[in-house]
Design a protein around this motif. Structure first.
Motif, PDB file in Angstrom:
ATOM      1  N   PHE A   1       0.910  -1.274  -0.161  1.00 20.50           N
ATOM      2  CA  PHE A   1       0.065  -0.052   0.179  1.00 20.50           C
ATOM      3  C   PHE A   1       1.264   1.179   0.141  1.00 20.50           C
ATOM      4  N   THR A   2       0.626   1.928  -0.886  1.00 17.41           N
ATOM      5  CA  THR A   2       1.618   3.016  -1.271  1.00 17.41           C
ATOM      6  C   THR A   2       1.079   4.742  -1.504  1.00 17.41           C
ATOM      7  N   SER A   3       1.449   5.798  -0.389  1.00 19.96           N
ATOM      8  CA  SER A   3      -0.131   6.979  -0.183  1.00 19.96           C
ATOM      9  C   SER A   3      -1.554   6.512  -0.299  1.00 19.96           C
ATOM     10  N   CYS A   4      -1.710   5.712   0.774  1.00 20.34           N
ATOM     11  CA  CYS A   4      -3.501   4.739   0.852  1.00 20.34           C
ATOM     12  C   CYS A   4      -4.044   5.642   2.153  1.00 20.34           C
ATOM     13  N   ASN A   5      -4.708   6.296   2.100  1.00 17.73           N
ATOM     14  CA  ASN A   5      -5.734   6.634   3.367  1.00 17.73           C
ATOM     15  C   ASN A   5      -6.271   5.287   4.002  1.00 17.73           C
ATOM     16  N   LEU A   6      -6.071   4.458   4.457  1.00 13.13           N
ATOM     17  CA  LEU A   6      -6.644   3.091   5.183  1.00 13.13           C
ATOM     18  C   LEU A   6      -7.367   4.088   6.464  1.00 13.13           C
ATOM     19  N   SER A   7      -7.877   5.168   7.318  1.00  9.57           N
ATOM     20  CA  SER A   7      -8.432   5.650   8.578  1.00  9.57           C
ATOM     21  C   SER A   7     -10.222   5.133   8.559  1.00  9.57           C
ATOM     22  N   LEU A   8      -9.385   4.735   9.456  1.00  6.33           N
ATOM     23  CA  LEU A   8     -10.886   4.020  10.614  1.00  6.33           C
ATOM     24  C   LEU A   8     -11.196   3.419  10.000  1.00  6.33           C
ATOM     25  N   ALA A   9     -10.562   2.428   9.303  1.00  7.31           N
ATOM     26  CA  ALA A   9     -11.514   1.570   8.026  1.00  7.31           C
ATOM     27  C   ALA A   9     -11.845   0.132   9.136  1.00  7.31           C
TER      28      ALA A   9
END
Length: 191
Positions: free
Chosen positions: A51-59
């Motif tokens: 995973f590069t430059s991804c947003n996984l916040s609060l998943a």
């Protein structure tokens, strides 16, 4: 082979907040600049993925599998990693923002955290033996009954670790970081 098996694919700039992540086993896949914020990743398997430059916040990570997964330049706020499937759990973090995450009671031996921001992260009762916290900001992170044997904190900073409440045998610290081991005594330490 099952329809739910996806191998060696690159997902670029996908917004999984608009449509859910297909429930599948992803092997050798790359996720670049994807948005997973508030997504339901429950039951999804990621094997040898990046995973590069991804947003996984609060998943949501209920029974999610992360096996040999690397995260680089990712925003990962408020994740509850203890909800993951812990069988084969192995990942590394490079230049990621992991504020307010929880790794409660996980076995994370030899995990690499490099240039990571780890503010208010819960490492309570984790096994972080031989893990590396290279140039990490651990401001207000919790280490409670944590196994930190042979862990490397030499370039980490802003940590507060109680040696009486954690296992630190052969852990590595720099002289400048020793104040983080004495925090509970409320001492005034000067150079």
């Amino acid at each position: 082979m099952s329809v739910n098996y996806i191998a060696d694919q690159t997902f670029d700039k996908q917004d999984f907040t608009l449509r859910p992540v297909p429930k599948a086993e992803y092997e050798g896949c790359s996720f670049i600049s994807c948005n997973f914020s508030n997504s339901d990743l429950s039951g999804v398997k990621f094997l040898d993925c990046s995973f590069t430059s991804c947003n996984l916040s609060l998943a949501s990570l209920i029974k999610t599998v992360f096996s040999d997964v690397s995260f680089k330049d990712c925003k990962m706020l408020g994740l509850r990693f203890e909800n993951c499937n812990d069988f084969g759990l192995a990942f590394s973090f490079d230049n990621c923002k992991l504020d307010h995450c929880s790794f409660y009671k996980l076995k994370l031996k030899k995990t690499t955290f490099k240039n990571a921001q780890l503010h208010e992260v819960d490492f309570s009762e984790c096994d972080l033996s031989s893990s590396d916290f290279q140039n990490c900001d651990l401001l207000q992170s919790t280490f409670d009954k944590t196994i930190l044997e042979k862990a490397d904190f030499r370039s980490a900073y802003n940590y507060s670790i109680d040696p009486d409440n954690n296992r630190l045998k052969k852990a590595k610290f720099s002289k400048s970081g020793l104040a983080g081991l004495l925090h509970k005594y409320d001492l005034q330490i000067s150079e």
